[in-house]
Design an enzyme around this catalytic site. Sequence first.
Site, PDB file in Angstrom:
ATOM      1  N   ILE A  55       0.863  -1.196   0.000  1.00  0.00           N
ATOM      2  CA  ILE A  55       0.000   0.000   0.000  1.00  0.00           C
ATOM      3  C   ILE A  55       0.891   1.234   0.000  1.00  0.00           C
ATOM      4  O   ILE A  55       0.649   2.205  -0.702  1.00  0.00           O
ATOM      5  CB  ILE A  55      -0.902   0.041   1.255  1.00  0.00           C
ATOM      6  CG1 ILE A  55      -1.766  -1.211   1.361  1.00  0.00           C
ATOM      7  CG2 ILE A  55      -1.768   1.287   1.240  1.00  0.00           C
ATOM      8  CD1 ILE A  55      -2.513  -1.326   2.680  1.00  0.00           C
ATOM      9  N   THR A  98       5.189   2.630   0.916  1.00  0.00           N
ATOM     10  CA  THR A  98       6.527   2.425   1.494  1.00  0.00           C
ATOM     11  C   THR A  98       7.014   3.780   1.961  1.00  0.00           C
ATOM     12  O   THR A  98       7.193   4.690   1.159  1.00  0.00           O
ATOM     13  CB  THR A  98       7.545   1.891   0.475  1.00  0.00           C
ATOM     14  OG1 THR A  98       7.321   2.560  -0.747  1.00  0.00           O
ATOM     15  CG2 THR A  98       7.462   0.421   0.272  1.00  0.00           C
ATOM     16  N   GLY A  99       7.180   3.901   3.227  1.00  0.00           N
ATOM     17  CA  GLY A  99       7.645   5.173   3.778  1.00  0.00           C
ATOM     18  C   GLY A  99       9.057   5.033   4.298  1.00  0.00           C
ATOM     19  O   GLY A  99       9.712   4.017   4.081  1.00  0.00           O
ATOM     20  N   LYS A 100       9.504   6.105   4.976  1.00  0.00           N
ATOM     21  CA  LYS A 100      10.854   6.120   5.537  1.00  0.00           C
ATOM     22  C   LYS A 100      10.990   5.053   6.609  1.00  0.00           C
ATOM     23  O   LYS A 100      12.004   4.418   6.753  1.00  0.00           O
ATOM     24  CB  LYS A 100      11.093   7.475   6.196  1.00  0.00           C
ATOM     25  CG  LYS A 100      11.800   8.460   5.324  1.00  0.00           C
ATOM     26  CD  LYS A 100      12.377   9.634   6.053  1.00  0.00           C
ATOM     27  CE  LYS A 100      11.763  10.134   7.314  1.00  0.00           C
ATOM     28  NZ  LYS A 100      10.470  10.693   7.380  1.00  0.00           N
ATOM     29  N   GLU A 101       9.911   4.878   7.362  1.00  0.00           N
ATOM     30  CA  GLU A 101      10.022   4.046   8.548  1.00  0.00           C
ATOM     31  C   GLU A 101       9.289   2.719   8.463  1.00  0.00           C
ATOM     32  O   GLU A 101       9.544   1.834   9.264  1.00  0.00           O
ATOM     33  CB  GLU A 101       9.480   4.822   9.753  1.00  0.00           C
ATOM     34  CG  GLU A 101      10.252   6.086   9.982  1.00  0.00           C
ATOM     35  CD  GLU A 101       9.792   6.844  11.202  1.00  0.00           C
ATOM     36  OE1 GLU A 101      10.549   7.702  11.640  1.00  0.00           O
ATOM     37  OE2 GLU A 101       8.692   6.581  11.703  1.00  0.00           O
ATOM     38  N   LYS A 105       1.661  -3.458   8.965  1.00  0.00           N
ATOM     39  CA  LYS A 105       2.707  -2.432   9.035  1.00  0.00           C
ATOM     40  C   LYS A 105       4.008  -3.123   9.430  1.00  0.00           C
ATOM     41  O   LYS A 105       4.110  -3.678  10.525  1.00  0.00           O
ATOM     42  CB  LYS A 105       2.330  -1.359  10.058  1.00  0.00           C
ATOM     43  CG  LYS A 105       3.314  -0.203  10.088  1.00  0.00           C
ATOM     44  CD  LYS A 105       2.713   1.026  10.754  1.00  0.00           C
ATOM     45  CE  LYS A 105       3.675   2.195  10.747  1.00  0.00           C
ATOM     46  NZ  LYS A 105       3.088   3.429  11.222  1.00  0.00           N
ATOM     47  N   VAL A 122       6.839  -0.232   5.857  1.00  0.00           N
ATOM     48  CA  VAL A 122       6.198  -0.669   4.610  1.00  0.00           C
ATOM     49  C   VAL A 122       4.813  -1.154   5.012  1.00  0.00           C
ATOM     50  O   VAL A 122       4.674  -1.899   5.980  1.00  0.00           O
ATOM     51  CB  VAL A 122       6.981  -1.838   3.977  1.00  0.00           C
ATOM     52  CG1 VAL A 122       6.311  -2.304   2.706  1.00  0.00           C
ATOM     53  CG2 VAL A 122       8.407  -1.435   3.692  1.00  0.00           C
ATOM     54  N   ASP A 143       2.878  13.315  15.632  1.00  0.00           N
ATOM     55  CA  ASP A 143       3.144  13.396  14.189  1.00  0.00           C
ATOM     56  C   ASP A 143       1.811  13.591  13.477  1.00  0.00           C
ATOM     57  O   ASP A 143       1.541  13.015  12.432  1.00  0.00           O
ATOM     58  CB  ASP A 143       3.837  12.113  13.703  1.00  0.00           C
ATOM     59  CG  ASP A 143       4.403  12.277  12.292  1.00  0.00           C
ATOM     60  OD1 ASP A 143       4.504  13.427  11.824  1.00  0.00           O
ATOM     61  OD2 ASP A 143       4.728  11.252  11.653  1.00  0.00           O
TER      62      ASP A 143
HETATM   63  P1  ADP Z   1       4.683   5.779   7.820  1.00  0.00           P
HETATM   64  O1  ADP Z   1       5.429   5.662   9.094  1.00  0.00           O
HETATM   65  O2  ADP Z   1       5.384   5.209   6.659  1.00  0.00           O
HETATM   66  O3  ADP Z   1       4.139   7.167   7.600  1.00  0.00           O
HETATM   67  P2  ADP Z   1       1.893   5.084   8.183  1.00  0.00           P
HETATM   68  O4  ADP Z   1       1.378   4.295   9.321  1.00  0.00           O
HETATM   69  O5  ADP Z   1       1.612   6.548   8.194  1.00  0.00           O
HETATM   70  O6  ADP Z   1       3.437   4.780   8.013  1.00  0.00           O
HETATM   71  O7  ADP Z   1       1.298   4.454   6.852  1.00  0.00           O
HETATM   72  C1  ADP Z   1       1.659   4.931   5.574  1.00  0.00           C
HETATM   73  C2  ADP Z   1       0.465   4.950   4.652  1.00  0.00           C
HETATM   74  O8  ADP Z   1      -0.084   3.658   4.587  1.00  0.00           O
HETATM   75  C3  ADP Z   1      -0.645   5.814   5.150  1.00  0.00           C
HETATM   76  O9  ADP Z   1      -0.507   7.136   4.721  1.00  0.00           O
HETATM   77  C4  ADP Z   1      -1.861   5.186   4.580  1.00  0.00           C
HETATM   78  O10 ADP Z   1      -2.093   5.646   3.270  1.00  0.00           O
HETATM   79  C5  ADP Z   1      -1.508   3.723   4.537  1.00  0.00           C
HETATM   80  N1  ADP Z   1      -2.040   3.025   5.699  1.00  0.00           N
HETATM   81  C6  ADP Z   1      -1.447   2.835   6.908  1.00  0.00           C
HETATM   82  N2  ADP Z   1      -2.228   2.128   7.738  1.00  0.00           N
HETATM   83  C7  ADP Z   1      -3.346   1.877   7.055  1.00  0.00           C
HETATM   84  C8  ADP Z   1      -4.577   1.190   7.385  1.00  0.00           C
HETATM   85  N3  ADP Z   1      -4.771   0.643   8.563  1.00  0.00           N
HETATM   86  N4  ADP Z   1      -5.511   1.119   6.427  1.00  0.00           N
HETATM   87  C9  ADP Z   1      -5.343   1.688   5.236  1.00  0.00           C
HETATM   88  N5  ADP Z   1      -4.229   2.331   4.875  1.00  0.00           N
HETATM   89  C10 ADP Z   1      -3.240   2.447   5.763  1.00  0.00           C
HETATM   90 MG    MG Z   2       2.682   8.311   8.256  1.00  0.00          MG
END
Ligand code: ADP
Ligand code: MG
Length: 618
Positions: free
Chosen positions: A299, A301-304, A342, A306, A458
């Site tokens: 869905i 891939t961020g810095k911290e 996550k 996937v 955050d």
């Molecule tokens: P990061 O630390 O990479 O920011 P996040 O928890 O914010 O991680 O998740 C990154 C992205 O993944 C979110 O912006 C969202 O679009 C998607 N995402 C995260 N958790 C969910 C979830 N429970 N349901 C749907 N999408 C999610």
């Molecule tokens: Mg985030």
Amino acid sequence: MSSPWSKVSNEPVQTINLADIMSEQYAHRLHDQELKQQQKRRQQNETLPTATPTNIESYSNVASTSAKASQKPTLSDAGEWENYSMLLNDEGKEQTEPLPASLLSLLEDEAESDAVIAQMLQSQFDHEYNEELRRIERQQNKQSKVTVTLNKFLRSGDAEFLHDTEAGADEEDDELAYLKQDWDCFETNEKMLEAIPKCGFKLDKEGEMITKHDPQLCGVRNAQRVMSFPPEFPTGDGACFDMKLSNKVFNQLKAYSRRGRADRKEKVATAEMGVDAATRLLLYKLINNQILEQINGIISTGKEAVILHANSDASYTGTNEHGHGNGVLMPAELLPKECAIKVFKTTLNEFKQRDRYIKDDYRFKDRFSKQNHRVIINMWAEKEMHNLMRMQSIGLNVPDVVVLKKHVLVMRFIGDNHNAAPKLKDARLSAAELSCAYEEIVAAMHKLYNEAKLVHADLSEYNILWYEGKCWFIDVAQSVEPEHPSGLEFLMRDCDNIISFFERRGLPNIYTKEQLFEFITALNAETHNAAMLERIHTRGASINQATVPNQMECPDELKPLEYPFELAWEKSLLERQMRHTEAERDQEAKEEVEESIDQSETKLSNDTDNANNTAKCP
Ligand code: ADP
Ligand code: MG
């Protein structure tokens, strides 16, 4: 006719030796010749009764040639070629003599003669082939700074052929030297490098000192190192032309090979959904334990982290076939159909940025210091789980936690049919919806701080999802309690992010960030120095820097600052207590008043009753 589609016959194919075929043909030919000769002889006998000696000689010639050839073939004997061609030629000179005894030996040697012819033809071919290679080599090396050699492609049969030729006599020595050449010079070079003792130098035959930094030696060593680069790095075969590389070239090659390696790793990681082998194992276990059915893809891939999408296993009953619950934090019937997984990244870089949030969190304090980074990443995932559950317990919209395994957190997927809900920043909101979202977020922040005793830390339009007309809060691993030394600073930053977003969207009549801060904390940002904290944040200094006990070590622009949290917190508690006491006192007074009213009412009714009774009495 045979068809390619027909069934293949299983009978083994019979192979016939070429020598057998040739010798059979030769035997036929001789037989024919013999018949012809007998015929002729018969005719001649009728006319000439004696044989000519020349013909007998010709047979013995053939026989001797054949014998010679079986010993050692030479091209120098010009007559030999003639004899061979005569043997092979169908139109060869007609034999008029009766069969001599030497013919038998000729037949025996015949097969060997064929082999000799084949060898000679092969040698001729090899020779021409090698000549061509050398021509190409000369042409390529003409202008190039790097000399190439095609020696390893030379054909070895050539040397054998040349060995016996007169024309090649001059080249013989060269060729022999070439054959004796050290094909794998690396072995020799290795010995040479090892010959340098530990002290780092040695004296050569002329008494000159050779150190381990000798350019020649370094060149050889570098070349050897290049040869041991990973197999996917194309090095060519440097061994067969005694390659030497300067330090500069070697360093560049090394850097390049590493760059390639990073790319390759990246490719592999992407191909495997961005997760390492240990994580894949955890994911397989989730599938094996009948919690998840399949993992569909990435869905985000961020810095911290996937984030992966997965379907839960419909057959999950709360226990798996081994009878375990597998740590699932909800009853089977509530298991969401679609899940978000996550996976926290386990690289040290990301972790460095996180440690500020976790190391001062008293909930993790004792466990933080002694752990390696993998364990801390697990704690980070655990922190997200705790925070999500805490937020859910006060009624905020957050994804339900399904299960936590080390650094892998499975939660409810916010969205439908594989489509994740949009982030607030991407959601298309009407004016009314925008206003609703604002109200909802402000209320949630207040609740979070006052009831769950948490600061998101955050919070922004990136970590709020818009789903079914409501705001859903995610990404709470870094959330801290207000007592955290940077808690207020984080809160002020959250207020800033939220207010800036709604300002950009043009929503009227909203708080300023200070007002929002005050609404949430009941602390006046100016009085309690929180605005100053926020400025510290935007200037990039940490609160610890600004409050370092020895102010002499602190840069001018950051001192002197007193961290006001303790004071502010105490004051707010006092205020709350006072408010509480006042309310209690009011309540008591109210109750007293009510009680006295009750008493006077009872007295009044008693008096009336007495009066009535008296009136009724005679
Ligand atoms: P990061 O630390 O990479 O920011 P996040 O928890 O914010 O991680 O998740 C990154 C992205 O993944 C979110 O912006 C969202 O679009 C998607 N995402 C995260 N958790 C969910 C979830 N429970 N349901 C749907 N999408 C999610
Ligand atoms: Mg985030």
